[in-house]
Design an enzyme around this catalytic site. Structure first.
Site, PDB file in Angstrom:
ATOM      1  N   GLY A  52      -1.065   7.611  10.496  1.00 25.86           N
ATOM      2  CA  GLY A  52      -1.521   7.743   9.102  1.00 25.86           C
ATOM      3  C   GLY A  52      -0.380   8.158   8.204  1.00 25.86           C
ATOM      4  N   TYR A  53       0.424   7.194   7.799  1.00 25.96           N
ATOM      5  CA  TYR A  53       1.583   7.487   6.953  1.00 25.96           C
ATOM      6  C   TYR A  53       1.392   6.923   5.543  1.00 25.96           C
ATOM      7  CZ  TYR A  53       5.107   9.426  10.162  1.00 25.96           C
ATOM      8  OH  TYR A  53       5.847  10.232  10.984  1.00 25.96           O
ATOM      9  N   GLU A  89      12.026   5.811  16.347  1.00 27.59           N
ATOM     10  CA  GLU A  89      11.353   4.528  16.300  1.00 27.59           C
ATOM     11  C   GLU A  89      12.350   3.389  16.084  1.00 27.59           C
ATOM     12  OE1 GLU A  89       8.964   4.202  12.822  1.00 27.59           O
ATOM     13  OE2 GLU A  89       8.026   2.322  13.450  1.00 27.59           O
TER      14      GLU A  89
END
Lengths: 398, 380, 398
Positions: free
Chosen positions: C127-128, C244
Site C-alpha cells: 500500500g504505497y 527492490e
C-alpha cells in the site's frame, strides 16, 4: 487542395531551371556537387547573378525590391536551385539583416543598405553570441556607450560565421545595463573596416575555419547605424529569429543530400554487390527519405497557411528541430556508406583546394568531416533544447 | 564466477592510468600528434620496460602469461588518454597472429624483438571493395621459385609508415570473397616494389595506402599455412575488436566526465545548465550507455579465449554493437551539451568524439556486427 | 576474473533444475510458455513448494531462515527457474516486507510475520501509491491517527497489485502532518480482513485484473503493527526501494522472452519461408538479445561488488530503467512477429482454462495484451523519469 503545380507554376519552374543552368558558374556547380568547400568569390559570383535577375532576395516583398514570389514560387525556386547544385544563399544579408532594415530601419538606412544586399556587393555577418551568452542570448555584455554622435563599442562576439569574409556586421549590443536583460539591448550595424575590430579564427573539429571570434576594442560607430530605437534591439532580434527559422529546415538541401547518398550507395561495394542492395542499409535510406517527406509536407502546410495570410507560429520551431536532425542523419549514413575509407584525413584537399589525389573515391575524404561539422546544426540558431523549450511554452502552454 | 581484478591487475591498471594521465595531457598529446611519426619512441620503450608489450603472451612465447583482461585494462586507459602509440596494430594484431600461427623461427625473429620494443607491425587486409568482409581480398600472391610474388593494393593500413614488417593478407587460391585460399605474408616494410602513401586519419593516427608491385618474398615469409589464413585472421580481428571496445570504454568515461564537468560549470539563464532536467536525463543516458559498454567489453574479454569460435565471434560482435551504439550516443550527446565548443579543435571532447566515431567504423560497424551476431544466434 | 562455474555451483544448478521439474505443475509451466495469465493457485502452489524446501526467501540471510546463498547461487537459482518456466516469486512478502521486518522490526514482529512469508502461507500486498501521490510518493495523505493502543486509518491506496489475493497489506501512512512530508510517514502492517478495508479492481488496458484500489475507512490497526518508529517510515520505504531495484531488472525472464521470440520467428510464415529468414527482423532480435546481455553483465558487476562486501550504489537505478525498456521491447517485437493475428482479442485464451481453439497460432492471443501491459514497467517502482532524477542527483551530482 492540390499537389500539382498550375501551368503558370510549371512555366516558372522551367524559367528558374533555365536561369540556373545559364548563370551558375560551372566550377561552382562542380564544387557543390562534389561537396567541396566554397570560397567567398564562388558565393559572390552566383549571388550577384541572382541579384542581377532580382531573385537574390526572393523572400522580400516587391515594395523593397523583392520579386514578390508566392509561397509556391519560393518552394519551386529553392528546390530547383538545390537540384541544380547551386550553393545555398548566404542568409546574413538577404534573410537576416535585410528584412530587419526594411521593417525597422529609417528611409535613409533602407536606401543606404538594401541595394547592396539585393545585389550582393556587400557581405554581411552576424554578431550575436558571446562567450558567456549562447542559449541565453539576452545575457550578452558587449557594450555600446554613447559619446556625442557615436557609440563606442567594447566586447567580443563568438561563433561568427564567415566574418573573415565580411564587409559589415550586425550586432546586438548592450546600451543599458540597469534594466532587465532584454530591455537594454540595441541593434547596431558596424563596418568591419572600422579601427578596433579584430577577427580571430576558431578551428573546428574537422580542421576547418568557418567561424570566428570578433573583438571590439573602442570601436567608433556613428549613431545613424542604430536600427530601430535604442534599447529596443530585442524586438529586431526576435523578428529576425522567427524569419530565420523557416528556411533553416533546409529541406531542398536534404532532398539533394539523400540523392547524393543513394549515388554513393550505388558505387560502394558490399560483399561484391552495390551497398544499396544491402537490405539493412537500404532500409535506413528509406527511413530517412520518409523523414524528409514528412518534413517537407509540414513545411508546405506552414507555407500554405502563410499564403492565406496567416503568420507562421512558434510551431515552425519544430521544423528546425527535425530539419537539423535529418541533416545530421544524412551525414551519418554517408559516412557509414564510405566505411573505413572515411578514416584518411586530407586537409589539403579539404581546405586548400590542392591537387593531391584523394585516398579512395572522391567523396570519401569529405564524409567524416561533414559528419563532425554537421553536429552544429542542432546547436546553432537556438539549440534543439531551446527550440523544444519554445514549443513547450508557446505552443503547448506548459 | 568472479569479476574482480587480481592485485597484479589492479597494479597494472594504476600504472596504465598514471601513464595516460601524465604523458597524455591535452597539450602533450597535441605535440605528439605533430611529430613526424605521430607517436613517441620513448613511450614505446616505456611500454617494453613495463612489460605491456609482452603481457598478453604465454611464457613459452616469451611473454608474461596474461591475457585479454590485461589487454582490456591497458586499452581502457589508452582510451582515456587517446594514446597514439601503435599498440593495437603491433601487439594485438601483429603479435597476436604471430603467436597463433607463427613457426618457432618466426616467433624468435619477430615476437621476441616485438616484446622488447624493437619491432613494430602493421596489418594490411582492407582493400577498396572489401568493406567489412575479411575474405574480400584480391591482392594476389603467386608462386615464384621457392617464394612468392605479391601484387595489388591495400588500404587504410594503420602504422604502415612506422612498421618494420607488414603482415599482408593475400589471395593464393580460390575466387573473390572465398575464405579458403587466403595466406598471410610477413613482408619487410622496405621491400622492393612496395610503395606507400602516408596520411593522418580523422582521429590523428597514421595510416597508409600500400601498392605492391611484384614484391618478392621467400617461402619463410608465409605466416601459418598456405591457403588457410582465414581462421587466424578472423580470430585476430575478433581479439582486436575486443581491445578496441576497451579503448572505447575509456573514451566514453573521459568524454562523459568532461561533459559532466562542463554542465556543472557552464552557466546560462543564471544557473549551471546541469540544473535543466532535459540535460540531466541525457547525461544519465550517457552514463547508462557507458556502463553497458563496460559490461559488454568485460563479457567479451572474458569469452574471447573460448575454444568455440562461435562463442568467441558472438562475444566480439556483441560488444562491438554495444560500443558502436554507446559511443555514438555519448559522443553526439557530449557535443550537443557542450554546444559549439564541443566541435572546436581546442576542446578535448571533439577529439574523443572523433576517435569514438572511427572506432565504430573499424573492423565492422554496429550494423555489420549486428548482422553477424544475428546470423550466428539464429543458426544456434 | 572468470566467468566459469565451480563444480559445486554446477551441482547446485542441477539441483535447482531437478527441483523445478519435480515441483512445478505442468499446467503452470504451460501458461508461462504460452504467455497466459496465472491464477492465484499457480503462484501459491509453487511458492509453497519453494517455501517447504527453504528456498522461497532465497535472498534472506541464514539468521532469518534464508538459505544464505552466495551471489552466484542466487544468480543460478533465478536463471534456472526462469528457464524452467516458473512464475516469478511475488515479491511483496519475500523481497519487500520481509527484509523490512527483519531489519527494522521487533523480535515479536519477526516471530509473528517471518514464518508466514517464508512458507508463503500468508500473501502480502503493498500500500504505497495514492491517487495524489504517484511519482511524488512522499505526498501521501492516508492518515493514521493514534487512539489508545490502535491507529485509526483513513484514506485510499491505489495500484495495489494482487490486493484481491492478499491476506495482509504493508502501508505507508501519514502520522504527522505538521512536519516535512517525508518526516511524518509511518510503516504499518494491516490485516486485509479488518473491517473498513475495501478492495476495488482496476481493469487494465489488456483486460486483466492485477491491480486495485484499496479503500481504508476507519480501519482499526493495533499499534504493535507499526514497524520501526512512528514517523520514521520513510527510512523503511527507502530501504525497501533499494532492495527492490536489483531484481526488478528481470533479466532471467527477459532471457526467456528472447528465446521465445526466436521460436516464434521460426514459426511465423513470411513470403513462403519464415520470419526467421528476414534479416531485418532477426537483427532486431539480435539487438534486444545483446541489450539483455549487457544488462546481465551490469547486474553481475553489481553482484560482484556486493560479494566483495561493497554496497550497490544508486547506479543500480539504471538497471531498472534498462530492464523495463527491454521488457517492453521484447513484448513489442513479439507482437510485431505475430503481425495481423495479434488483433483478435481473445480473453478466454488469456484468463481461463478453456478448450477453445485460438484464432491464429497459439502464441498469438497474449501478444498484444502483453505489449499493452508491459508499458507499466517503465512507470511502476519509480518511473523511468524518477529513476533518472535519482541517478542524476545521487551519482552524477547534478
Amino acid at each position: 487542395m492540390d499537389l500539382a503545380f498550375t501551368p503558370e507554376e510549371q512555366k516558372f519552374a522551367d524559367e528558374v531551371r533555365a536561369f540556373v543552368r545559364a548563370n551558375l558558374p560551372a566550377d561552382v556547380r562542380d564544387k557543390v556537387k562534389n561537396g567541396k568547400h566554397l570560397i567567398r568569390d564562388d558565393y559572390m559570383r552566383w549571388q550577384q547573378a541572382l541579384g542581377k535577375k532580382g531573385w537574390l532576395v526572393y523572400t522580400w516583398p516587391k515594395k523593397h525590391g523583392g520579386p514578390g514570389f508566392t509561397p509556391a514560387q519560393r518552394y519551386i525556386f529553392e528546390n530547383i536551385c538545390a537540384e541544380e547544385y547551386a550553393p545555398g544563399i548566404i542568409p546574413f544579408g538577404t534573410k537576416m539583416v535585410g528584412p530587419v532594415i526594411y521593417t525597422f530601419g529609417t528611409e535613409a538606412q533602407k536606401e543606404k543598405y538594401l541595394p547592396a544586399i539585393r545585389e550582393s556587393t556587400v557581405w554581411w555577418c552576424q554578431g550575436y553570441s558571446e562567450p558567456g551568452s549562447g542559449s541565453d542570448l539576452a545575457s550578452l555584455r558587449t557594450k555600446a556607450e554613447k559619446d556625442g554622435d557615436h557609440y563606442i563599442v567594447n566586447g567580443s562576439k563568438t561563433w561568427n560565421t564567415m566574418g573573415h569574409w565580411a564587409d559589415w556586421i550586425f550586432c546586438l549590443v548592450r546600451t543599458d545595463s540597469k534594466s532587465k536583460p532584454q530591455e537594454g539591448i540595441s541593434f547596431l550595424l558596424i563596418d568591419m573596416k572600422t579601427p578596433g575590430i579584430t577577427v580571430k579564427p576558431i578551428i573546428m573539429a574537422d580542421g576547418g575555419h568557418e567561424v570566428n571570434e570578433v573583438f571590439f576594442d573602442n570601436v567608433k560607430v556613428p549613431v545613424e547605424n542604430l536600427v530601430g530605437k535604442e534599447n529596443e534591439g530585442w524586438t529586431c532580434a526576435k523578428f529576425l529569429l522567427a524569419n530565420e527559422r523557416l528556411g533553416i529546415a533546409a529541406v531542398p538541401q536534404s532532398k539533394r543530400g539523400v540523392e547524393a547518398l543513394k549515388d554513393i550507395a550505388r558505387v560502394e561495394q558490399d560483399n561484391g554487390r552495390p551497398l544499396i542492395e544491402n537490405q539493412s542499409f537500404a532500409e535506413k535510406i528509406a527511413d530517412l527519405e520518409i523523414q524528409v517527406t514528412a518534413l517537407e509536407f509540414t513545411e508546405l502546410r506552414v507555407l500554405s497557411q502563410m499564403a492565406q495570410g496567416g503568420q507562421p507560429g512558434a510551431e515552425v520551431s519544430g521544423l528546425k528541430i527535425r530539419g537539423s536532425e535529418i541533416q545530421q542523419r544524412i551525414t551519418e549514413l554517408t559516412m557509414e556508406a564510405v566505411g573505413e575509407y572515411s578514416a584518411p584525413y586530407l586537409p589539403g584537399l579539404l581546405w586548400q583546394g590542392t591537387n593531391e589525389e584523394p585516398v579512395g573515391p572522391d567523396y570519401a575524404h569529405l564524409a567524416a568531416p561533414r559528419y563532425f561539422n554537421t553536429r552544429k546544426t542542432t546547436i546553432y540558431g537556438g539549440s534543439n533544447e531551446i527550440q523544444k523549450g519554445i514549443i513547450s511554452k508557446m505552443v503547448l502552454g506548459l | 564466477m568472479d569479476l574482480s581484478l587480481s592485485d597484479e591487475q589492479k597494479q597494472l591498471q594504476e600504472s596504465a592510468e598514471r601513464f595516460a594521465r601524465e604523458k597524455y595531457t591535452f597539450d602533450n598529446r597535441r605535440k605528439i600528434v605533430a611529430t613526424e611519426r605521430g607517436w613517441l619512441p620513448e613511450n614505446w620503450a616505456q611500454f617494453a620496460e613495463l612489460g605491456w608489450l609482452g603481457m598478453a603472451f604465454s611464457e613459452e612465447d616469451g611473454g608474461y602469461g596474461g591475457g585479454p583482461i590485461e589487454t582490456m585494462i591497458v586499452m581502457e586507459q589508452f582510451g582515456k588518454g587517446l594514446v597514439l602509440e601503435p599498440f593495437l596494430p603491433t601487439v594485438v594484431l601483429g603479435g597476436g597472429m604471430i603467436a597463433r600461427a607463427g613457426s618457432a623461427d618466426q616467433k624468435a625473429a619477430l615476437l621476441a624483438p616485438m616484446i622488447e620494443g624493437k619491432k613494430q607491425f602493421a596489418f594490411a587486409w582492407l582493400e577498396r571493395q572489401s568493406r567489412y568482409n575479411l575474405a574480400d581480398v584480391s591482392l594476389k600472391a603467386t608462386k615464384e621459385g621457392n617464394g612468392w610474388s605479391l601484387s595489388g593494393h591495400k588500404g587504410v593500413v594503420y602504422n604502415a609508415a612506422s612498421a618494420d614488417e607488414i603482415i599482408v593478407l593475400a589471395r593464393t587460391a580460390g575466387s573473390a570473397r572465398e575464405p579458403k585460399g587466403l595466406t598471410l605474408f610477413v613482408v619487410d616494410a622496405k621491400a622492393k616494389g612496395l610503395s606507400r602513401r602516408d596520411y593522418p586519419t580523422q582521429d590523428a593516427l597514421r595510416a597508409s595506402e600500400l601498392t605492391f608491385d611484384k614484391v618478392s618474398v621467400g617461402a619463410d615469409a608465409v605466416l601459418g599455412k598456405v591457403d588457410d589464413a582465414f581462421p587466424t585472421v578472423e580470430e585476430a580481428v575478433d581479439r582486436a575488436i575486443v581491445a578496441l571496445c576497451a579503448e572505447a570504454t575509456g573514451c566514453m568515461d573521459a568524454i562523459n566526465a568532461a561533459t559532466l564537468e562542463y554542465i556543472k560549470t557552464r552557466k546560462q539563464f543564471g544557473v549551471a545548465i546541469g540544473k535543466f532536467q532535459v540535460l540531466q536525463h541525457r547525461m544519465v543516458d550517457c552514463f547508462t550507455n557507458a556502463q553497458e559498454a563496460r559490461s559488454m567489453t568485460l563479457m567479451a574479454s572474458l569469452k574471447i579465449d573460448d575454444k568455440d569460435p562461435t562463442v568467441r565471434a558472438k562475444a566480439a560482435s556483441g560488444a562491438k554493437v554495444q560500443i558502436g551504439k554507446s559511443g555514438k550516443f555519448c559522443g553526439q550527446s557530449a557535443v550537443q551539451m557542450h554546444g559549439g565548443m564541443g566541435v572546436t579543435d581546442e576542446m578535448a571532447v571533439s577529439h574523443y568524439f572523433k576517435r569514438l566515431t572511427m572506432i565504430d567504423l573499424m573492423f565492422g560497424n554496429q550494423q555489420h556486427h549486428l548482422t553477424r551476431y544475428s546470423n550466428l544466434a539464429m543458426a544456434a | 576474473m572468470d566467468l566459469s562455474l565451480k563444480p559445486e555451483h554446477k551441482a547446485f544448478a542441477d539441483e535447482v533444475r531437478a527441483f523445478a521439474r519435480e515441483n512445478l505443475s505442468p499446467a503452470t509451466r504451460e501458461k508461462t510458455f504460452s504467455g497466459k495469465h496465472y491464477d492465484r493457485g499457480d503462484h501459491i502452489v509453487w511458492q509453497k513448494a519453494l517455501g517447504k524446501k527453504g528456498w522461497l526467501a532465497y535472498t534472506w540471510p541464514k539468521k532469518y531462515g534464508g538459505p544464505g546463498w552466495d551471489v552466484t547461487q542466487r544468480f543460478l537459482f533465478e536463471n534456472v527457474l526462469a528457464e524452467e518456466g516458473a512464475p516469478r516469486i511475488l515479491p511483496f512478502g519475500p523481497k519487500m516486507v520481509g527484509p523490512v521486518i527483519y531489519t527494522f522490526g521487533t523480535e515479536e514482529q519477526k516471530e509473528r510475520f517471518l514464518p508466514g512469508i517464508r512458507s508463503s502461507e500468508v500473501s502480502w500486498c503493498q500500500g504505497y501509491s495514492e491517487p495524489g501521490a504517484g511519482s511524488d510518493l512522499a505526498n501521501l495523505r492516508t492518515r493514521a491517527v493514534r487512539e489508545g493502543d490502535h491507529y485509526i486509518v483513513n484514506g485510499q491506496k491505489t495500484w495495489t497489485s494482487f490486493a484481491h489475493w492478499g491476506d495482509w497489506i504493508f502501508c505507508l501512512v501519514r502520522t504527522n502532518t505538521e512536519v516535512k512530508p517525508q518526516e511524518g510517514i509511518s510503516f504499518l502492517l494491516i490485516d486485509m480482513k479488518t473491517p473498513g478495508v475495501t478492495v476495488r479492481p482496476i481493469i487494465m488496458t489488456d483486460g486483466a485484473h492485477h491491480v486495485n484500489d484499496v479503500f481504508l475507512d476507519n480501519v482499526k490497526v493495533p499499534v504493535e503493527n507499526l514497524i520501526g518508529k512512528e514517523n520514521e517510515g520513510w527510512t523503511c520505504a527507502k530501504f525497501l526501494l533499494a532492495n527492490e531495484r536489483l531484481g526488478i531488472a528481470e533479466v532471467p525472464s527477459s532471457k526467456r522472452g528472447v528465446s521465445m521470440l526466436r521460436q516464434i520467428a521460426r514459426i511465423e510464415p513470411l513470403d513462403g519461408g519464415t520470419l526467421a529468414d528476414d534479416p531485418a527482423f532477426t537483427a532486431q532480435i539480435a539487438d534486444i538479445d545483446l541489450q539483455v546481455q549487457a544488462l546481465e553483465m551490469s547486474e553481475l558487476r553489481v553482484l560482484s561488488t556486493m560479494a566483495q562486501g561493497g554496497a550497490p550504489g544508486p547506479e543500480v537505478s539504471t538497471l531498472k530503467v534498462r530492464g523495463s525498456e527491454i521488457q517492453q521491447r521484447i513484448a513489442e517485437l513479439t507482437m510485431e512477429a505475430v503481425g495481423e493475428y495479434a488483433q483478435p482479442y481473445q480473453p478466454g485464451m488469456l484468463f481461463h482454462d478453456t478448450n477453445e481453439t485460438p484464432i491464429g497460432p497459439d502464441h498469438a492471443p497474449p501478444a498484444a495484451p502483453r505489449y499493452f501491459n508491459m508499458r507499466k514497467t517503465s512507470i511502476y517502482g519509480g518511473s523511468t523519469e524518477i529513476q533518472k532524477n535519482i541517478v542524476s542527483k545521487m551519482v552524477l551530482g547534478l
